[in-house]
Design a protein around this motif. Sequence first.
Motif, mmCIF file in Angstrom:
data_model
loop_
_atom_site.group_PDB
_atom_site.id
_atom_site.type_symbol
_atom_site.label_atom_id
_atom_site.label_comp_id
_atom_site.label_asym_id
_atom_site.label_seq_id
_atom_site.Cartn_x
_atom_site.Cartn_y
_atom_site.Cartn_z
ATOM 1 N N THR A 26 0.820 -1.206 0.000
ATOM 2 C CA THR A 26 0.000 0.000 0.000
ATOM 3 C C THR A 26 0.858 1.262 0.000
ATOM 4 O O THR A 26 2.035 1.225 0.350
ATOM 5 C CB THR A 26 -0.938 0.013 1.223
ATOM 6 O OG1 THR A 26 -0.159 -0.161 2.407
ATOM 7 C CG2 THR A 26 -1.986 -1.090 1.124
ATOM 8 N N THR A 54 -4.069 4.098 0.207
ATOM 9 C CA THR A 54 -4.841 4.318 1.438
ATOM 10 C C THR A 54 -5.241 5.773 1.631
ATOM 11 O O THR A 54 -6.147 6.057 2.406
ATOM 12 C CB THR A 54 -4.049 3.852 2.677
ATOM 13 O OG1 THR A 54 -2.853 4.613 2.752
ATOM 14 C CG2 THR A 54 -3.746 2.377 2.610
ATOM 15 N N ALA A 95 3.692 7.279 5.857
ATOM 16 C CA ALA A 95 3.616 5.816 5.832
ATOM 17 C C ALA A 95 3.266 5.285 7.220
ATOM 18 O O ALA A 95 2.459 4.361 7.356
ATOM 19 C CB ALA A 95 4.930 5.215 5.344
ATOM 20 N N THR A 100 1.284 2.111 5.912
ATOM 21 C CA THR A 100 1.512 1.617 4.555
ATOM 22 C C THR A 100 2.949 1.153 4.360
ATOM 23 O O THR A 100 3.836 1.483 5.138
ATOM 24 C CB THR A 100 1.209 2.714 3.512
ATOM 25 O OG1 THR A 100 2.083 3.823 3.735
ATOM 26 C CG2 THR A 100 -0.245 3.145 3.568
#
Length: 164
Positions: A26, A54, A95, A100
């Motif tokens: 992701t 996301t 992140a 992710t």
Amino acid sequence: MKSIQLLIDSTSLHSIKTILINRNETLAIVENNSTGGLLQAMLALTENSDQFFTGGIVINNYKKNETEKLLNPANENLFPDNIPTIADQFSNDIANKFSTDWGLAIIGENVVGKTSGTSWLAIQYKQKMILSIEVSQPRNGLRTADVIVQEVVMHFLRSIMSWE
């Protein structure tokens, strides 16, 4: 209202989508007004985007302390007035914030009060910085968000193809 037409290669977006979905990875993104959220909009409108993208944050009016608290509340006054360092930190923080594999930050120098037109791209993968570069120098004093996004898409595609 002005219409925006992006000149982004849909093949590149499809490749990013396919690679990330196949790897079950992701991506989250931080952008400021150098690209104005165009990269996030393009990814969100890509078919099956919910399987790899996301979301992210668009910072239109950078306020140092507020942004620091939003991305990484434990580290106040973390960012110096240095655009590469800010972009690097933002790619990691986004992140972490969105949990992710990939974190991408595209930040223009207007974040630190400069107007040279330079933007900085930082990409991290699983807590490791893999790319941190200047993108899209102004051409004849002009620079458009779609040119920057196109360059960012190509850098990101190369990055994900080389990291497994």
